[in-house]
Scaffold this motif. Structure first.
Motif, PDB file in Angstrom:
ATOM      1  N   ARG A 102       0.848  -0.878   0.263  1.00  0.00           N
ATOM      2  CA  ARG A 102      -0.385  -0.128   0.240  1.00  0.00           C
ATOM      3  C   ARG A 102       0.944   1.479  -0.155  1.00  0.00           C
ATOM      4  N   LEU A 103       1.880   1.729   0.392  1.00  0.00           N
ATOM      5  CA  LEU A 103       3.011   2.468   0.641  1.00  0.00           C
ATOM      6  C   LEU A 103       3.828   2.326  -1.001  1.00  0.00           C
ATOM      7  N   PHE A 104       3.858   0.941  -1.542  1.00  0.00           N
ATOM      8  CA  PHE A 104       4.529   2.205  -2.523  1.00  0.00           C
ATOM      9  C   PHE A 104       4.358   1.719  -3.604  1.00  0.00           C
ATOM     10  N   SER A 105       2.860   0.846  -3.307  1.00  0.00           N
ATOM     11  CA  SER A 105       2.315   0.396  -5.010  1.00  0.00           C
ATOM     12  C   SER A 105       1.008   2.280  -5.629  1.00  0.00           C
ATOM     13  N   ASN A 106       1.294   3.383  -5.712  1.00  0.00           N
ATOM     14  CA  ASN A 106       0.655   3.940  -5.525  1.00  0.00           C
ATOM     15  C   ASN A 106       1.729   5.606  -5.989  1.00  0.00           C
ATOM     16  N   ASP A 107       0.839   6.539  -6.263  1.00  0.00           N
ATOM     17  CA  ASP A 107       1.643   8.386  -7.293  1.00  0.00           C
ATOM     18  C   ASP A 107       1.572   9.260  -5.693  1.00  0.00           C
ATOM     19  N   ASN A 108       0.960   8.915  -4.819  1.00  0.00           N
ATOM     20  CA  ASN A 108       0.689   9.732  -3.850  1.00  0.00           C
ATOM     21  C   ASN A 108       2.249  10.431  -3.664  1.00  0.00           C
ATOM     22  N   PRO A 109       2.476  11.776  -4.129  1.00  0.00           N
ATOM     23  CA  PRO A 109       3.257  12.423  -4.109  1.00  0.00           C
ATOM     24  C   PRO A 109       4.365  12.390  -2.015  1.00  0.00           C
ATOM     25  N   LEU A 110       3.308  13.495  -1.171  1.00  0.00           N
ATOM     26  CA  LEU A 110       4.024  13.043  -0.050  1.00  0.00           C
ATOM     27  C   LEU A 110       4.496  11.689   0.418  1.00  0.00           C
ATOM     28  N   LEU A 111       3.941  10.544   0.155  1.00  0.00           N
ATOM     29  CA  LEU A 111       3.860   9.034   0.021  1.00  0.00           C
ATOM     30  C   LEU A 111       5.447   9.008  -0.063  1.00  0.00           C
ATOM     31  N   ARG A 112       5.697   9.216  -1.481  1.00  0.00           N
ATOM     32  CA  ARG A 112       6.632   8.987  -2.716  1.00  0.00           C
ATOM     33  C   ARG A 112       7.840   9.339  -1.521  1.00  0.00           C
ATOM     34  N   ALA A 113       7.871  11.299  -0.815  1.00  0.00           N
ATOM     35  CA  ALA A 113       9.004  11.846  -0.745  1.00  0.00           C
ATOM     36  C   ALA A 113       8.997  10.435   0.595  1.00  0.00           C
ATOM     37  N   ALA A 114       8.067  10.805   1.463  1.00  0.00           N
ATOM     38  CA  ALA A 114       7.888   9.881   2.999  1.00  0.00           C
ATOM     39  C   ALA A 114       8.850   8.544   2.876  1.00  0.00           C
ATOM     40  N   ARG A 115       8.363   8.136   1.801  1.00  0.00           N
ATOM     41  CA  ARG A 115       8.877   6.859   1.389  1.00  0.00           C
ATOM     42  C   ARG A 115      10.602   6.712   0.907  1.00  0.00           C
ATOM     43  N   ASP A 116      11.086   7.435   0.000  1.00  0.00           N
ATOM     44  CA  ASP A 116      12.317   8.180  -0.385  1.00  0.00           C
ATOM     45  C   ASP A 116      13.436   7.963   0.248  1.00  0.00           C
TER      46      ASP A 116
END
Length: 420
Positions: free
Chosen positions: A370-384
């Protein structure tokens, strides 16, 4: 004078075998070999014909065995036939990005040299693993195999369990082990429910040949539609587990090989040079599926019959092998102590041992997907940023490496390289 009471009649219940194993894929044979090494008799029932199970041609299917799982294979006597055919996994690289744009500059790199035990794991092809297990079973006097038969019924009583096959044959044992997959008939007949949900993702699975060497490096590339795993095989070949939204995966799978590769190339990249297909192509719908109980009267569930998880971390088979090592140890130790190996209290030890680990793995893989299989910019920044921080923390890196190698937690003896 009253007549004396008649003598008590004690019926000796005969058993055809100690353990009845339903399912002859991978988990069933491994469990049979582990139990038989402890002196227990085992009967393995499989619906497939023996020649199909012995098929040894390359079809692209492969498995990632953690280091601890390789130790189990050594303990049941099959690793010596697999060692020279297995590809060591030396490094794991985890990146995030979009197809055609390349990976993010934030990544995680796990190097096996950071632990003392050796490679984190091995890639083993199905064409080598399955025949090796069958050959080992054929050589073991404590194992009986029944092919081309389905179990249609099972009944338990205070001393044992009886199964009925589709030809009318019945078998009586002390314990019934369900190794029959996510749609386990063993679980259904035992009244064990399941919980879970679909992911609206399908895994496209194949093997590739590539121009450049992979150097034993496994790659996990997270994209909005789902992860792409590139897993090293012997030679200049890799196994691909490519997750896409189900509708897109169906369209891709219907394409001819050349178009299929054209869709894959922007996701795969050019770091291994030109690629071509090797073997067949497969698809698997992805879902989470957990049995609410691992045991019932005289019955235990193992592997996918107990838990089916997302392949995001490549731990599905390894989790099943942990089940096997734990169940085999519980039953072997109970037998040596003279206990009833099928008593509810005995089987509960197995459930207590494995339930938390299985639930934790299911929740972790679900959360990662759920964390990685999306293109949400906030989640992308957090996981990177999170990946970058982990990569710069040696203690955290070693923890992840040991987890990937299967070296953490309360390990059964077989996973520690000790005899059962």
């Amino acid at each position: 004078m009253d007549n004396p009471p008649p003598p008590v009649q004690i019926t000796c219940m005969e058993f055809d075998t100690d353990i009845i194993v339903v399912g002859g894929g991978l988990n069933g044979p491994v469990l049979a070999l582990a139990l038989s090494s402890a002196g227990l008799s085992v009967t393995v029932i499989d619906a497939l014909p023996a020649p199909v199970r012995k098929k040894s041609g390359f079809d692209g299917r492969s498995y990632a065995l953690a280091l601890a799982s390789a130790r189990l294979m050594q303990g049941i006597g099959v690793w010596d036939t697999l060692d020279d055919k297995a590809q060591p996994i030396l490094d794991i690289k985890v990146t995030d990005g979009r197809a055609g744009e390349g990976p993010s500059p934030f990544f995680m790199h796990f190097d096996h040299a950071e632990i003392e035990e050796g490679p984190m794991g091995y890639m083993v092809e199905d064409r080598h693993l399955r025949p090796a297990l069958l050959k080992a079973m054929n050589a073991h006097k404590n194992i009986t195999q029944i092919s081309e038969r389905r179990v249609t019924g099972q009944q338990t009583d205070p001393t044992g369990v009886r199964v009925t096959l589709d030809d009318g044959q019945t078998l009586r044992g002390r314990v019934l082990a369900g190794c029959d997959g996510r749609s386990s008939g063993t679980a259904k007949r035992a009244g064990i429910a399941r919980t879970g949900w679909p992911y609206d993702q399908t895994a496209l699975v194949c093997a590739l040949e590539h121009a450049l060497p992979h150097n034993g490096v496994a790659h996990q590339f997270f994209m909005p539609a789902g992860p792409l795993a590139i897993l090293p095989l012997t030679g200049n070949r890799s196994s691909i587990v490519w997750s896409e939204k189900t509708d897109a995966a169906q369209r891709i799978n219907e394409m001819p090989d050349s178009d299929y590769l054209d869709v894959l190339r922007p996701r795969f990249g050019s770091f291994l040079g030109e690629i071509s297909l090797a073997g067949e192509r497969f698809t698997y719908p992805l879902s989470l599926s957990l049995a609410t109980e691992l045991v019932a009267d005289r019955t235990a569930l193992v592997g996918d019959a107990a838990h089916g998880v997302h392949p995001i971390a490549g731990q599905g088979l390894n989790a099943g092998l942990r089940d096997i090592a734990a169940l085999a140890e519980v039953l072997a130790d109970a037998s040596r102590r003279g206990e009833d190996i099928g008593a509810r209290g005995t089987l509960e030890r197995y459930q207590t041992w494995r339930r938390f680990d299985n639930a934790t793995l299911a929740l972790a893989t679900d959360a990662f997907n759920r964390l990685f299989s999306n293109d949400n910019p906030l989640l992308r920044a957090a996981r990177d940023i999170g990946m970058g921080l982990i990569n710069k923390a040696p203690a955290l890196r070693r923890g992840f490496i040991r987890e990937a190698a299967g070296l953490t937690g309360d390990l059964p003896r077989l996973l520690r390289g000790r005899p059962l």
